[in-house]
Motif scaffolding. Sequence first.
Motif, PDB file in Angstrom:
ATOM      1  N   UNK A 167       0.852  -1.177   0.000  1.00  0.00           N
ATOM      2  CA  UNK A 167       0.000   0.000   0.000  1.00  0.00           C
ATOM      3  C   UNK A 167       0.893   1.234   0.000  1.00  0.00           C
ATOM      4  N   UNK A 168       0.634   2.161  -0.929  1.00  0.00           N
ATOM      5  CA  UNK A 168       1.435   3.374  -1.032  1.00  0.00           C
ATOM      6  C   UNK A 168       0.548   4.605  -0.889  1.00  0.00           C
ATOM      7  N   UNK A 169       0.942   5.514   0.015  1.00  0.00           N
ATOM      8  CA  UNK A 169       0.238   6.774   0.227  1.00  0.00           C
ATOM      9  C   UNK A 169       0.995   7.877  -0.515  1.00  0.00           C
ATOM     10  N   UNK A 170       0.309   8.554  -1.438  1.00  0.00           N
ATOM     11  CA  UNK A 170       0.960   9.509  -2.338  1.00  0.00           C
ATOM     12  C   UNK A 170       0.299  10.886  -2.215  1.00  0.00           C
ATOM     13  N   UNK A 192      -0.766  -3.490 -11.068  1.00  0.00           N
ATOM     14  CA  UNK A 192      -0.097  -4.569 -10.329  1.00  0.00           C
ATOM     15  C   UNK A 192      -1.094  -5.195  -9.357  1.00  0.00           C
ATOM     16  N   UNK A 193      -1.263  -6.513  -9.383  1.00  0.00           N
ATOM     17  CA  UNK A 193      -2.292  -7.144  -8.547  1.00  0.00           C
ATOM     18  C   UNK A 193      -2.036  -7.050  -7.050  1.00  0.00           C
ATOM     19  N   UNK A 194      -0.815  -6.737  -6.658  1.00  0.00           N
ATOM     20  CA  UNK A 194      -0.475  -6.689  -5.239  1.00  0.00           C
ATOM     21  C   UNK A 194      -0.311  -5.272  -4.697  1.00  0.00           C
ATOM     22  N   UNK A 195      -0.410  -4.268  -5.560  1.00  0.00           N
ATOM     23  CA  UNK A 195      -0.090  -2.898  -5.147  1.00  0.00           C
ATOM     24  C   UNK A 195      -1.318  -2.000  -5.225  1.00  0.00           C
ATOM     25  N   UNK A 196      -1.541  -1.216  -4.169  1.00  0.00           N
ATOM     26  CA  UNK A 196      -2.612  -0.223  -4.131  1.00  0.00           C
ATOM     27  C   UNK A 196      -2.016   1.147  -3.842  1.00  0.00           C
ATOM     28  N   UNK A 197      -2.402   2.161  -4.630  1.00  0.00           N
ATOM     29  CA  UNK A 197      -1.954   3.532  -4.409  1.00  0.00           C
ATOM     30  C   UNK A 197      -3.147   4.397  -4.021  1.00  0.00           C
ATOM     31  N   UNK A 198      -2.963   5.212  -3.002  1.00  0.00           N
ATOM     32  CA  UNK A 198      -3.954   6.214  -2.624  1.00  0.00           C
ATOM     33  C   UNK A 198      -3.339   7.597  -2.791  1.00  0.00           C
ATOM     34  N   UNK A 199      -4.031   8.474  -3.498  1.00  0.00           N
ATOM     35  CA  UNK A 199      -3.603   9.862  -3.637  1.00  0.00           C
ATOM     36  C   UNK A 199      -4.257  10.724  -2.565  1.00  0.00           C
ATOM     37  N   UNK A 200      -3.520  11.756  -2.119  1.00  0.00           N
ATOM     38  CA  UNK A 200      -4.026  12.702  -1.130  1.00  0.00           C
ATOM     39  C   UNK A 200      -3.897  14.093  -1.726  1.00  0.00           C
ATOM     40  N   UNK A 201      -5.016  14.592  -2.247  1.00  0.00           N
ATOM     41  CA  UNK A 201      -5.027  15.800  -3.058  1.00  0.00           C
ATOM     42  C   UNK A 201      -4.510  17.009  -2.277  1.00  0.00           C
ATOM     43  N   UNK A 202      -3.466  17.628  -2.825  1.00  0.00           N
ATOM     44  CA  UNK A 202      -2.938  18.864  -2.281  1.00  0.00           C
ATOM     45  C   UNK A 202      -2.038  18.729  -1.074  1.00  0.00           C
TER      46      UNK A 202
END
Length: 235
Positions: A167-170, A192-202
């Motif tokens: 899990x990646x927080x971006x 990628x089946x094992x990777x999740x990205x979450x964006x945090x606007x601003x």
Amino acid sequence: MGGMTKIETLEGDQMFGAYRAAPEGEAKAAIIVIQEIFGVNPGIRSKCDHWASLGYLALAPDLFWRLKPGVELDPDVEEEFKTALALMGKFDQDEGIRDIEATIHAAREELDGGEGRPKVGCVGYCLGGRLAFMTAARTDIDASVGYYGVGIDGLIGESHAIAHPVLLHVPTGDHFVLPEAQAAMHAGLDDHPKVTLYDYEGLDHGFATETGNRRDEAGATLADSRTEAFFAEHL
């Protein structure tokens, strides 16, 4: 709740420090907290204490020990920030991954109750976010979380080796990870089946720090809740 302990290197010829926090009862799994460039400072220790309060054994290895053991720096103090950048420039990331792997072994050994293989996750911030991604690709860690990892766009070529959830927080306003790098991360990892990205606007780099000028309360609360749910599911 916690205190310093010693961990043996993979070679078995040296020991390095780590902050250790344990729950009152039996730990359900272990989480390795990977430092920013500011060392195992009060914020990192606080994160370990929090994981211990949720029932995990938490370990934060001192990754700068070969350069200067016991580094604790404040990112809001300009001179200390400069010191951190200088240490980062000298830090051997490959050796750092080996020390994280040694910490994984130590955690599993402590948790080993004779029934299966104890699960260990890692969560890292800044430099630690990058190292968490590298740990996912280079070790058998069971789950990995990276907050605002720097330079992950240059590590996409290692993603084929990721076998367990990541899990990646971006934060989209990260002044250390520019929009082009964020776009490359999404292009290389969204499928990628094992990777999740979450964006945090601003939001900017360091938004989930425990204290200090960089923290964004709403963003940190949201990201941390997602991390807790992620580890609850995968550990």
